[in-house]
Design an enzyme around this catalytic site. Structure first.
Site, PDB file in Angstrom:
ATOM      1  N   GLU A  15       8.817 -30.293  31.638  1.00 14.65           N
ATOM      2  CA  GLU A  15       8.774 -30.719  29.961  1.00 14.65           C
ATOM      3  C   GLU A  15      10.574 -31.040  29.662  1.00 14.65           C
ATOM      4  O   GLU A  15      11.434 -30.183  29.797  1.00 14.65           O
ATOM      5  CB  GLU A  15       8.613 -29.284  29.134  1.00 14.65           C
ATOM      6  CG  GLU A  15       8.467 -29.791  27.637  1.00 14.65           C
ATOM      7  CD  GLU A  15       8.626 -28.533  26.635  1.00 14.65           C
ATOM      8  OE1 GLU A  15       8.232 -28.633  25.793  1.00 14.65           O
ATOM      9  OE2 GLU A  15       9.282 -27.426  27.400  1.00 14.65           O
ATOM     10  N   ASP A  29       3.420 -21.624  34.639  1.00 10.29           N
ATOM     11  CA  ASP A  29       4.552 -21.977  33.483  1.00 10.29           C
ATOM     12  C   ASP A  29       6.080 -21.193  33.797  1.00 10.29           C
ATOM     13  O   ASP A  29       5.974 -20.052  33.757  1.00 10.29           O
ATOM     14  CB  ASP A  29       4.267 -21.688  32.010  1.00 10.29           C
ATOM     15  CG  ASP A  29       4.678 -22.843  31.248  1.00 10.29           C
ATOM     16  OD1 ASP A  29       5.738 -23.171  31.245  1.00 10.29           O
ATOM     17  OD2 ASP A  29       4.018 -22.975  30.257  1.00 10.29           O
ATOM     18  N   HIS A  36       0.188 -26.980  23.283  1.00 12.84           N
ATOM     19  CA  HIS A  36       0.199 -25.711  22.501  1.00 12.84           C
ATOM     20  C   HIS A  36       1.282 -25.801  21.406  1.00 12.84           C
ATOM     21  O   HIS A  36       1.520 -24.806  20.680  1.00 12.84           O
ATOM     22  CB  HIS A  36       0.451 -24.278  23.466  1.00 12.84           C
ATOM     23  CG  HIS A  36       1.759 -24.455  24.017  1.00 12.84           C
ATOM     24  ND1 HIS A  36       1.993 -25.401  25.064  1.00 12.84           N
ATOM     25  CD2 HIS A  36       3.037 -23.750  23.898  1.00 12.84           C
ATOM     26  CE1 HIS A  36       3.340 -25.092  25.509  1.00 12.84           C
ATOM     27  NE2 HIS A  36       3.910 -24.178  24.691  1.00 12.84           N
ATOM     28  N   ASP A  37       2.271 -26.888  21.429  1.00 17.33           N
ATOM     29  CA  ASP A  37       3.279 -26.813  20.548  1.00 17.33           C
ATOM     30  C   ASP A  37       2.958 -28.054  19.645  1.00 17.33           C
ATOM     31  O   ASP A  37       3.953 -28.318  18.620  1.00 17.33           O
ATOM     32  CB  ASP A  37       4.637 -27.471  21.493  1.00 17.33           C
ATOM     33  CG  ASP A  37       4.973 -26.098  22.171  1.00 17.33           C
ATOM     34  OD1 ASP A  37       5.055 -25.086  21.736  1.00 17.33           O
ATOM     35  OD2 ASP A  37       5.654 -26.841  23.191  1.00 17.33           O
ATOM     36  N   ASP A  84       9.532 -25.322  31.869  1.00 15.47           N
ATOM     37  CA  ASP A  84       9.688 -25.328  30.477  1.00 15.47           C
ATOM     38  C   ASP A  84      11.216 -25.821  30.214  1.00 15.47           C
ATOM     39  O   ASP A  84      12.098 -25.493  30.844  1.00 15.47           O
ATOM     40  CB  ASP A  84       9.876 -23.945  29.810  1.00 15.47           C
ATOM     41  CG  ASP A  84       9.755 -23.818  28.281  1.00 15.47           C
ATOM     42  OD1 ASP A  84       8.648 -24.322  27.860  1.00 15.47           O
ATOM     43  OD2 ASP A  84      10.654 -23.259  27.766  1.00 15.47           O
TER      44      ASP A  84
HETATM   45  C1  GLC Z   1       8.677 -25.272  25.200  1.00  9.54           C
HETATM   46  C2  GLC Z   1       7.548 -24.614  25.040  1.00  9.54           C
HETATM   47  C3  GLC Z   1       7.392 -23.943  23.758  1.00  9.54           C
HETATM   48  C4  GLC Z   1       8.440 -22.859  23.759  1.00  9.54           C
HETATM   49  C5  GLC Z   1       9.931 -23.508  23.942  1.00  9.54           C
HETATM   50  C6  GLC Z   1      11.035 -22.420  24.199  1.00  9.54           C
HETATM   51  O1  GLC Z   1       8.964 -26.259  24.366  1.00  9.54           O
HETATM   52  O2  GLC Z   1       6.397 -25.380  25.222  1.00  9.54           O
HETATM   53  O3  GLC Z   1       6.215 -23.187  23.329  1.00  9.54           O
HETATM   54  O4  GLC Z   1       8.626 -22.191  22.276  1.00  9.54           O
HETATM   55  O5  GLC Z   1       9.758 -24.347  25.011  1.00  9.54           O
HETATM   56  O6  GLC Z   1      10.749 -21.807  25.521  1.00  9.54           O
END
Ligand code: GLC
Length: 556
Positions: free
Chosen positions: A248, A96, A322-323, A196
């Site tokens: 993402e 990641d 995880h979010d 990310d």
């Molecule tokens: C993404 C991750 C999340 C994190 C954010 C900032 O959305 O999945 O867990 O807090 O980015 O890095």
């Protein structure tokens, strides 16, 4: 570029997966110890959330050194051992990469704070305006997106926590540093990456106030993002022919996602978007309680399936990560119909076009945490919003109810491997409490013939064995049906009909009323269902509570 439509990816939130050394925290050797389980499930890649050195304000999404493994997770040797052991079992490791920002504990940021001009330009520092921050933008974790540094008399931008400073991608040295990091990990044998919030990396040239919103329209899918992703591709993973990459994409558009993921663009293999996971936000506000809007969920999934197919974009398919709160608690029924609804939700996603992702614990129906005091929460976003809602004068009880439904910690409780004390996760006190719902674990699930895990194995196998599930075109059936989400996948003469009942009332699927009326007069075969018996009454299919059926219609 490779196609990944026959692959399934498993996401590991390292801190909560498996603790091998009795400190209450999941770690890399813990993952290695569970590889046989993952191989049995049949997944192809393991995406590990960030394992790099970090102060852990955002559980590793605040990286302080991209070249080193955080000691709480293990060592570089542990990671290379995991890569080798996974490979032996036919699985690749995806890391990641958090490149929109670094931790403020990163050496670059420390040098920036010390006034070193080279490193100041690695970040986004601006003068304030009349004693106020440079713009009125709001951080995604609440509060201003700018943090004031008194000794510099300047602010730095942080779209997330104040300890996550946004990088300046317009600086070519920054980009080169990041490409070197990717190449370093490719050389260590990883198979791919998740990037990310990578659609936020390109900021506008001038920073102005947002009169309509929180500022996101100025930096989301920003001005040079495609140029940077093409460069990233060219300079790093594009050199190998089989790396898998997923971006993402925060608050993105279909049009942008087509560009990020269409193989001809040479950017990424596929993208995550989150529009379908906002259908229980009241007027876009996550921190409110609302029953999910089923029609909206279908409309959004349908919009993306059709649009990505039309323009050859590639989708990552998922309900959990995880979010996110656990989907069985969110769109299913985590009480009486937990098993049925967990399987139904899995079916509805896995039979779509794209690459499915499974989030740890999902494969045996893990639920939300149901914490009942703020002291049990660990997540920086949840704690920030607890305080914000307090300031808005909401009652404690009401805030806790909102957190029980919305907090990211719902997805972050430790994996329940067994029913014993410590749940086979740890021999110590876990860093975050276990979910309060009892009677759920991988071990208990596997004791039943109709286990959820076995059902996931079948879903994975179906994808691998049926080109129509990998490549078939997608068409929704009865778009406005109040409780069914049904669709047809077709590849030449091959057709697969998928029907999912999202509610606990029984309901008929009447082919006569649909575009598939002629199809069901042909020979068909039930490929999969979450009930033992399939019920046909007067030519109609009776769907039991949360029933899913996957039906192959045989060519003439
Ligand atoms: C993404 C991750 C999340 C994190 C954010 C900032 O959305 O999945 O867990 O807090 O980015 O890095």
């Amino acid at each position: 570029m490779n196609n990944f439509d026959d692959k399934v990816i498993y996401q590991i939130y390292v801190k909560s997966f498996m603790d091998s050394n009795g400190d209450g925290l999941g770690d890399i050797p813990g993952i290695t110890g569970r590889l046989d389980y993952l191989e049995n499930l049949g997944v192809d890649y393991l995406w590990l959330t960030p394992v790099f050195v970090s102060p852990m304000n955002d559980n590793g999404y605040d990286v302080a050194d991209y070249y080193k493994v955080d000691p709480s997770f293990g060592t570089l040797e542990d990671l290379t051992h995991l890569i080798r052991e996974a490979e032996k079992r036919g699985m690749g490791i995806m890391l990641d990469m958090v490149f929109n920002h670094t931790s403020t504990a990163h050496e670059w940021f420390r040098k920036a704070l010390a006034g070193d001009p080279k490193y100041k330009d690695y970040y986004i520092f601006r003068k304030g305006r009349n004693g106020e921050p440079p713009t009125n933008w709001i951080s995604k974790f609440g509060g201003s997106a700018w943090e004031y540094v008194p000794h510099l008399d300047e602010y730095y931008l942080h779209l997330f926590d104040r300890t996550q400073a946004d990088l300046n991608w317009d600086n070519q040295n920054v980009r080169q540093e990041l490409y070197d990091i990717v190449n370093y990990w490719l050389d260590k044998g990883v198979s791919g990456f998740r990037f990310d919030v990578v659609n936020l990396i390109s900021k506008p040239e001038v920073f102005i106030n947002d009169d309509e919103g929180d500022g996101r329209r100025f930096y989301t899918d920003g001005p040079r993002v495609h140029e940077y992703l093409k460069e990233l591709h060219r300079e790093t993973f594009g050199r190998t022919d089989n790396a898998i990459t997923v971006g993402e994409m925060s608050s993105t558009s279909l049009e942008s996602c087509v560009r990020y993921s269409n193989p001809r663009e040479k950017e990424l293999s596929m993208v995550f978007n989150f529009h379908h996971l906002k259908v229980d936000y009241e007027k876009g506000d996550k921190w409110s309680l609302k029953e999910f809007d089923f029609q909206e969920l279908k409309d959004i999934l349908n919009h993306w399936q059709e649009g990505m197919e039309l323009h050859d974009g590639k989708m990552a398919l998922f309900f959990n990560n995880h979010d996110q709160p656990r989907v069985v608690s969110r769109f299913g029924d985590d009480g009486r119909y937990r098993k049925e609804s967990a399987k139904m939700l899995a079916t509805s996603i896995h039979m779509l076009s794209g690459t499915p992702y499974i989030y740890q614990g999902e494969e045996f129906g893990m639920t939300n945490a149901y914490f009942d005091s703020i002291g049990e929460y660990r997540d920086v976003e949840s704690i920030n919003y607890y305080n914000i809602l307090k300031e808005e004068n909401l009652q404690e009880e009401e805030i806790l109810r909102i957190l029980q439904a919305k907090s990211r910690d719902n997805g972050r409780t430790p994996v329940l491997w067994t029913s014993e004390e410590g749940h086979g996760f740890t021999t110590a006190k876990p860093w975050i409490p276990f979910s309060k719902i009892t009677g759920i674990s991988a071990e208990e699930d596997l004791e039943n013939q109709d286990s959820i895990i076995r059902y996931y194995r079948k879903l994975i196998r179906l994808r691998k064995e049926n080109p129509v599930i990998q490549k078939g075109s997608y068409r929704i059936i009865q778009k406005n049906h109040p409780s069914l989400f049904s669709y047809l996948r077709s590849l030449g003469e091959e057709k697969v009909l998928v029907i999912n009942n999202f509610y606990h009332e029984e309901v008929f699927f009447d082919p006569e009323e649909t575009e598939v009326r002629n199809l069901l007069s042909q020979r068909y075969q039930i490929l999969l269902s979450n009930y033992e018996n399939f019920t046909l009454q007067d030519g109609k299919i009776l769907l039991k509570p949360y029933e899913s059926v996957v039906i192959a219609i045989e060519p003439h």
